[in-house]
Design an enzyme around this catalytic site. Sequence first.
Site, mmCIF file in Angstrom:
data_model
loop_
_atom_site.group_PDB
_atom_site.id
_atom_site.type_symbol
_atom_site.label_atom_id
_atom_site.label_comp_id
_atom_site.label_asym_id
_atom_site.label_seq_id
_atom_site.Cartn_x
_atom_site.Cartn_y
_atom_site.Cartn_z
ATOM 1 N N LYS A 14 36.458 26.721 40.309
ATOM 2 C CA LYS A 14 35.002 26.385 40.537
ATOM 3 C C LYS A 14 33.932 27.344 39.888
ATOM 4 O O LYS A 14 33.013 26.890 39.133
ATOM 5 C CB LYS A 14 34.645 26.267 42.275
ATOM 6 C CG LYS A 14 35.751 25.576 42.823
ATOM 7 C CD LYS A 14 35.379 25.349 44.339
ATOM 8 C CE LYS A 14 35.703 26.732 45.241
ATOM 9 N NZ LYS A 14 36.817 27.094 45.325
ATOM 10 N N ARG A 89 32.116 23.670 52.706
ATOM 11 C CA ARG A 89 33.447 23.930 52.810
ATOM 12 C C ARG A 89 33.781 23.499 54.251
ATOM 13 O O ARG A 89 34.983 23.474 54.789
ATOM 14 C CB ARG A 89 33.588 25.257 52.724
ATOM 15 C CG ARG A 89 34.405 25.796 51.631
ATOM 16 C CD ARG A 89 34.352 27.371 51.475
ATOM 17 N NE ARG A 89 35.386 27.915 50.595
ATOM 18 C CZ ARG A 89 35.040 28.563 49.597
ATOM 19 N NH1 ARG A 89 33.775 28.682 49.026
ATOM 20 N NH2 ARG A 89 36.099 28.983 48.779
ATOM 21 N N ARG A 128 43.824 38.098 39.455
ATOM 22 C CA ARG A 128 42.574 38.447 39.422
ATOM 23 C C ARG A 128 42.423 39.510 40.511
ATOM 24 O O ARG A 128 41.528 40.520 40.315
ATOM 25 C CB ARG A 128 41.526 37.120 39.958
ATOM 26 C CG ARG A 128 40.336 37.673 40.228
ATOM 27 C CD ARG A 128 39.135 36.494 40.465
ATOM 28 N NE ARG A 128 39.540 36.228 41.884
ATOM 29 C CZ ARG A 128 38.913 34.883 42.212
ATOM 30 N NH1 ARG A 128 38.004 34.390 41.514
ATOM 31 N NH2 ARG A 128 39.060 34.403 43.466
ATOM 32 N N ARG A 134 39.069 42.579 44.600
ATOM 33 C CA ARG A 134 38.730 41.570 45.980
ATOM 34 C C ARG A 134 39.941 41.782 47.017
ATOM 35 O O ARG A 134 41.014 41.385 46.462
ATOM 36 C CB ARG A 134 38.435 40.157 45.341
ATOM 37 C CG ARG A 134 37.111 39.998 44.974
ATOM 38 C CD ARG A 134 36.901 38.441 44.518
ATOM 39 N NE ARG A 134 37.223 37.417 45.586
ATOM 40 C CZ ARG A 134 36.863 36.211 45.389
ATOM 41 N NH1 ARG A 134 36.309 35.609 44.341
ATOM 42 N NH2 ARG A 134 37.385 35.392 46.107
ATOM 43 N N ARG A 146 43.622 31.418 53.243
ATOM 44 C CA ARG A 146 42.698 30.595 52.595
ATOM 45 C C ARG A 146 43.000 29.175 52.498
ATOM 46 O O ARG A 146 42.152 28.440 52.697
ATOM 47 C CB ARG A 146 42.285 31.558 51.279
ATOM 48 C CG ARG A 146 41.586 32.910 51.529
ATOM 49 C CD ARG A 146 41.507 33.807 50.433
ATOM 50 N NE ARG A 146 40.714 33.280 49.402
ATOM 51 C CZ ARG A 146 40.677 33.744 48.083
ATOM 52 N NH1 ARG A 146 41.429 34.826 47.594
ATOM 53 N NH2 ARG A 146 39.970 33.329 47.285
HETATM 54 P P1 B4P Z 1 37.486 30.950 40.205
HETATM 55 O O1 B4P Z 1 36.907 30.160 39.137
HETATM 56 O O2 B4P Z 1 36.894 32.420 40.472
HETATM 57 O O3 B4P Z 1 37.716 30.346 41.485
HETATM 58 P P2 B4P Z 1 37.100 29.583 42.545
HETATM 59 O O4 B4P Z 1 37.486 28.441 42.840
HETATM 60 O O5 B4P Z 1 35.419 29.978 42.338
HETATM 61 O O6 B4P Z 1 37.373 30.812 43.868
HETATM 62 P P3 B4P Z 1 37.242 31.268 45.321
HETATM 63 O O7 B4P Z 1 37.488 29.858 46.144
HETATM 64 O O8 B4P Z 1 38.338 32.294 45.613
HETATM 65 O O9 B4P Z 1 35.995 31.889 45.682
HETATM 66 P P4 B4P Z 1 34.741 31.948 46.643
HETATM 67 O O10 B4P Z 1 33.925 32.778 45.928
HETATM 68 O O11 B4P Z 1 34.021 30.258 46.564
HETATM 69 O O12 B4P Z 1 38.936 31.370 39.389
HETATM 70 C C1 B4P Z 1 40.086 31.979 40.204
HETATM 71 C C2 B4P Z 1 40.671 32.889 39.058
HETATM 72 O O13 B4P Z 1 41.490 31.945 38.154
HETATM 73 C C3 B4P Z 1 39.751 33.641 38.186
HETATM 74 O O14 B4P Z 1 40.514 35.155 37.905
HETATM 75 C C4 B4P Z 1 39.828 32.855 36.874
HETATM 76 O O15 B4P Z 1 39.604 33.685 35.672
HETATM 77 C C5 B4P Z 1 41.164 32.029 36.971
HETATM 78 N N1 B4P Z 1 41.056 30.813 36.255
HETATM 79 C C6 B4P Z 1 40.058 29.865 36.442
HETATM 80 N N2 B4P Z 1 40.125 28.745 35.582
HETATM 81 C C7 B4P Z 1 41.485 28.958 34.828
HETATM 82 C C8 B4P Z 1 42.378 28.243 34.085
HETATM 83 N N3 B4P Z 1 42.179 27.135 33.569
HETATM 84 N N4 B4P Z 1 43.671 28.661 33.815
HETATM 85 C C9 B4P Z 1 43.807 30.032 34.269
HETATM 86 N N5 B4P Z 1 43.180 30.839 35.086
HETATM 87 C C10 B4P Z 1 42.084 30.049 35.223
HETATM 88 O O16 B4P Z 1 35.214 32.061 48.081
HETATM 89 C C11 B4P Z 1 35.586 33.242 48.528
HETATM 90 C C12 B4P Z 1 35.420 33.465 50.067
HETATM 91 O O17 B4P Z 1 33.903 33.393 50.376
HETATM 92 C C13 B4P Z 1 36.003 32.552 50.910
HETATM 93 O O18 B4P Z 1 37.328 32.469 51.145
HETATM 94 C C14 B4P Z 1 35.203 32.540 52.319
HETATM 95 O O19 B4P Z 1 35.461 33.453 52.946
HETATM 96 C C15 B4P Z 1 33.733 32.734 51.502
HETATM 97 N N6 B4P Z 1 32.849 31.593 51.463
HETATM 98 C C16 B4P Z 1 32.471 31.135 50.248
HETATM 99 N N7 B4P Z 1 31.739 30.105 50.465
HETATM 100 C C17 B4P Z 1 31.689 29.820 51.826
HETATM 101 C C18 B4P Z 1 31.271 28.592 52.559
HETATM 102 N N8 B4P Z 1 30.657 27.772 52.225
HETATM 103 N N9 B4P Z 1 31.471 28.848 53.944
HETATM 104 C C19 B4P Z 1 32.388 29.504 54.728
HETATM 105 N N10 B4P Z 1 32.826 30.728 53.870
HETATM 106 C C20 B4P Z 1 32.547 30.552 52.402
#
Ligand code: B4P
Length: 191
Positions: A14, A89, A128, A134, A146
Amino acid sequence: MINLILFGKPGSGKGTQSEFVKGKYDLIHISTGDLFRNNILNNTDLGLLAKSYMEKGDLVPDEVTIKMLEAEVNKHSNANGFIFDGFPRTTVQAEILDQFLSTLKLSISMTIALEVDENLLIDRLINRGKDSGRADDQDRSKIQNRFEEYNNKTSPLINYYKNQNKFFEVNGVGDVNEISARIFKTIDNNI
Ligand code: B4P
């Protein structure tokens, strides 16, 4: 005005894809995860609270998350549109987001879900975690928690947005640029 939700399991890309989408459509990117991490870095009260949940891989309580999101949207009254990354979420977050946007005479245009198999997600997150520091990426049991939070609290939103005819799935496996192209096509064909 385009208001997009980027949806998907932890690590589905995302945050990665939001960077491409915001540039192409000139949108404001709001990542609740990034906002929490900034608060943690700056040792704010919100950061201290969020940290206790995030380190375990739990969702942060709705009340604080929603307030933070609304404050962020209100900072950008002249925006062309928003990408909501990692929000909503929970069903409560989704319902309040709809109500809040309607007070601004706005609405969600579409929700794009990045589909990636859990085994691949575990590899991405562990990878990552080696560089990012993290805590929620460094431990398989936290990553599993998660996924459980996603399955229990976030996956009901699939039907929430399907019922509004706003839910679109994109294959999130492959080269990052290929995935962006799939997202752009989905937006352009359905907006
Ligand atoms: P990202 O792009 O970082 O993944 P994400 O889906 O944004 O991550 P996440 O769900 O962990 O994060 P968030 O901060 O929202 O990619 C992950 C990895 O994959 C990276 O290393 C990237 O380089 C790699 N990658 C990406 N695309 C790729 C591809 N095509 N091929 C190979 N590798 C690839 O959430 C973190 C925490 O914050 C939650 O657990 C929760 O505690 C809290 N939180 C956030 N929003 C919340 C909400 N609305 N309500 C309650 N808690 C919340």
